[in-house]
Design a protein around this motif. Structure first.
Motif, mmCIF file in Angstrom:
data_model
loop_
_atom_site.group_PDB
_atom_site.id
_atom_site.type_symbol
_atom_site.label_atom_id
_atom_site.label_comp_id
_atom_site.label_asym_id
_atom_site.label_seq_id
_atom_site.Cartn_x
_atom_site.Cartn_y
_atom_site.Cartn_z
ATOM 1 N N GLN A 1 0.837 -1.204 0.000
ATOM 2 C CA GLN A 1 0.000 0.000 0.000
ATOM 3 C C GLN A 1 0.871 1.253 0.000
ATOM 4 O O GLN A 1 0.563 2.234 -0.693
ATOM 5 C CB GLN A 1 -0.921 -0.005 1.221
ATOM 6 N N GLU A 2 1.952 1.217 0.753
ATOM 7 C CA GLU A 2 2.866 2.360 0.784
ATOM 8 C C GLU A 2 3.480 2.591 -0.589
ATOM 9 O O GLU A 2 3.563 3.732 -1.063
ATOM 10 C CB GLU A 2 3.953 2.115 1.826
ATOM 11 N N ARG A 3 3.907 1.527 -1.251
ATOM 12 C CA ARG A 3 4.503 1.665 -2.588
ATOM 13 C C ARG A 3 3.476 2.117 -3.611
ATOM 14 O O ARG A 3 3.788 2.874 -4.534
ATOM 15 C CB ARG A 3 5.138 0.346 -3.007
ATOM 16 N N ALA B 1 2.439 -1.198 -9.306
ATOM 17 C CA ALA B 1 1.275 -2.039 -9.600
ATOM 18 C C ALA B 1 1.198 -3.213 -8.625
ATOM 19 O O ALA B 1 2.204 -3.854 -8.325
ATOM 20 C CB ALA B 1 1.359 -2.553 -11.033
ATOM 21 N N VAL B 2 -0.004 -3.511 -8.159
ATOM 22 C CA VAL B 2 -0.193 -4.640 -7.245
ATOM 23 C C VAL B 2 -1.653 -5.083 -7.317
ATOM 24 O O VAL B 2 -2.571 -4.267 -7.463
ATOM 25 C CB VAL B 2 0.205 -4.264 -5.800
ATOM 26 N N ALA C 1 -7.375 -5.421 -8.652
ATOM 27 C CA ALA C 1 -6.096 -4.717 -8.746
ATOM 28 C C ALA C 1 -6.229 -3.332 -8.140
ATOM 29 O O ALA C 1 -7.238 -2.645 -8.341
ATOM 30 C CB ALA C 1 -5.650 -4.605 -10.207
ATOM 31 N N ALA C 2 -5.223 -2.932 -7.378
ATOM 32 C CA ALA C 2 -5.242 -1.632 -6.709
ATOM 33 C C ALA C 2 -4.929 -0.515 -7.690
ATOM 34 O O ALA C 2 -4.236 -0.715 -8.691
ATOM 35 C CB ALA C 2 -4.232 -1.618 -5.573
ATOM 36 N N GLU C 3 -5.434 0.676 -7.392
ATOM 37 C CA GLU C 3 -5.178 1.854 -8.213
ATOM 38 C C GLU C 3 -4.961 3.052 -7.295
ATOM 39 O O GLU C 3 -5.814 3.327 -6.443
ATOM 40 C CB GLU C 3 -6.341 2.121 -9.162
ATOM 41 N N LEU D 1 -5.619 -1.322 -1.232
ATOM 42 C CA LEU D 1 -5.584 -2.769 -1.103
ATOM 43 C C LEU D 1 -6.707 -3.280 -0.201
ATOM 44 O O LEU D 1 -7.225 -4.378 -0.419
ATOM 45 C CB LEU D 1 -4.225 -3.215 -0.593
ATOM 46 N N ALA D 2 -7.112 -2.483 0.765
ATOM 47 C CA ALA D 2 -8.267 -2.864 1.589
ATOM 48 C C ALA D 2 -9.528 -2.915 0.733
ATOM 49 O O ALA D 2 -10.344 -3.839 0.859
ATOM 50 C CB ALA D 2 -8.436 -1.881 2.743
#
Length: 307
Positions: free
Chosen positions: A183-185, A192-193, A280-282, A288-289
């Motif tokens: 989440q920090e990155r 991307a994660v 996928a997070a944005e 991410l939560a």
């Protein structure tokens, strides 16, 4: 307290875009990330056109043309032959941009500004200042990544040491630590994660009919299958009794469905019935939560659909 490179880069980026918004004729400024053919706006001072988390096709962007050798400052996009054919020129009248390099000397992203109207004759942009600020952000990024490399190595080692006794996968505590790091990155660098939740089907029936040893064997086989299906950029955790979670670095929204199909196929090949949901997070749009909640809903929809 140890230095935090990600936080320092975020603060520097936000100060730069706020300064440029206040002291130049362009309304919107952004520090963006370019990854997997997309430009993602990560740190934005918005007035009219740009917003945090917005994604555009890199090849269709003003910044792509600039990075390929076109002008850094475009006073009137509709009159500039290097930019006028872009679809974005319909709503971007003026543009300025300089690339930002990462700690490997490759392009990380772009410091750019836009507004709907062309610049008038008496409106000026200091290109040397823009170039200087992009160079300073490149230096800040190199330092931030370097500072965080050792800090993250220690934190990740501690996180990965938290394992589930039955499966050897990450346990809940280890999972929470790697999610916090991702989440920090995401927020600072736009890394991307994506995440997935996998829930085994029929574990209770196995326990009731064949015994808990058979149930444990099913859990162990599922854990091994998920671990072997992943890449080196994946982390797999046992999140609960019959529930697993997967964090995949480097996976953007457009790739998530295809990427996580690999895990579905591996489980099916192993004869293990399970339901999977993913997201996928944005940056600025889906944390991410949020993604874990979305993945959980998808997983339950698939589970009930299968029934």
């Amino acid at each position: 307290m140890p230095l935090n490179g990600a936080q320092a880069f975020s603060e520097s980026s936000e100060r730069v875009v706020a300064y440029l918004n206040a002291h130049t004729p362009l309304a919107d400024w952004s520090v963006s990330r370019v990854v997997h053919g997309e430009q993602v706006h990560v740190h934005v001072h918005q007035e009219q056109l740009l917003s945090t988390g917005a994604r555009i096709d890199w090849n269709e962007s003003f910044c792509s043309r600039m990075a390929s050798g076109a002008a850094h400052v475009v006073r009137d996009s509709r009159a500039d032959p290097d930019y006028s054919d872009l679809g974005a020129s319909e709503y971007v009248g003026a543009y300025a941009g300089y690339t930002i390099s990462d700690d490997r000397g490759e392009m990380f992203g772009v410091l750019c500004g836009v507004r709907p109207e062309p610049l008038s004759d008496d409106e000026q942009l200091d290109e040397q200042l823009l170039n200087l600020l992009s160079d300073l952000l490149s230096t800040q990024l190199e330092l931030a990544r370097g500072i965080d490399r050792e800090r993250r190595r220690i934190e990740m080692s501690e996180a990965l040491a938290n394992t589930d006794a039955l499966t050897g996968l990450l346990n809940r505590r280890g999972w929470d630590a790697i999610v916090a790091d991702a989440q920090e990155r995401l927020e600072s660098f736009g890394d991307a994660v994506a995440v997935a939740i996998v829930d085994l089907d029929g574990l209770k029936q196995v326990n009731d009919t064949l015994g808990h040893a058979a149930g444990d064997d099913l859990i162990v086989r599922a854990a091994r299958t998920l671990r072997e299906a992943g890449t080196t950029a994946c982390h797999v955790a046992r999140y609960g009794g019959d529930e697993f979670t997967i964090l995949a670095n480097g996976v953007v929204p457009s790739q998530a469905a295809t990427f996580f199909e690999t895990f579905d196929a591996a489980l099916e090949s192993a004869g293990i019935a399970a339901s999977c949901g993913f997201a996928a997070a944005e940056p600025g749009l889906a944390s991410l939560a949020d993604c874990l909640s979305t993945a959980d809903r998808m997983m339950y929809q698939r589970k009930h659909g299968a029934r």
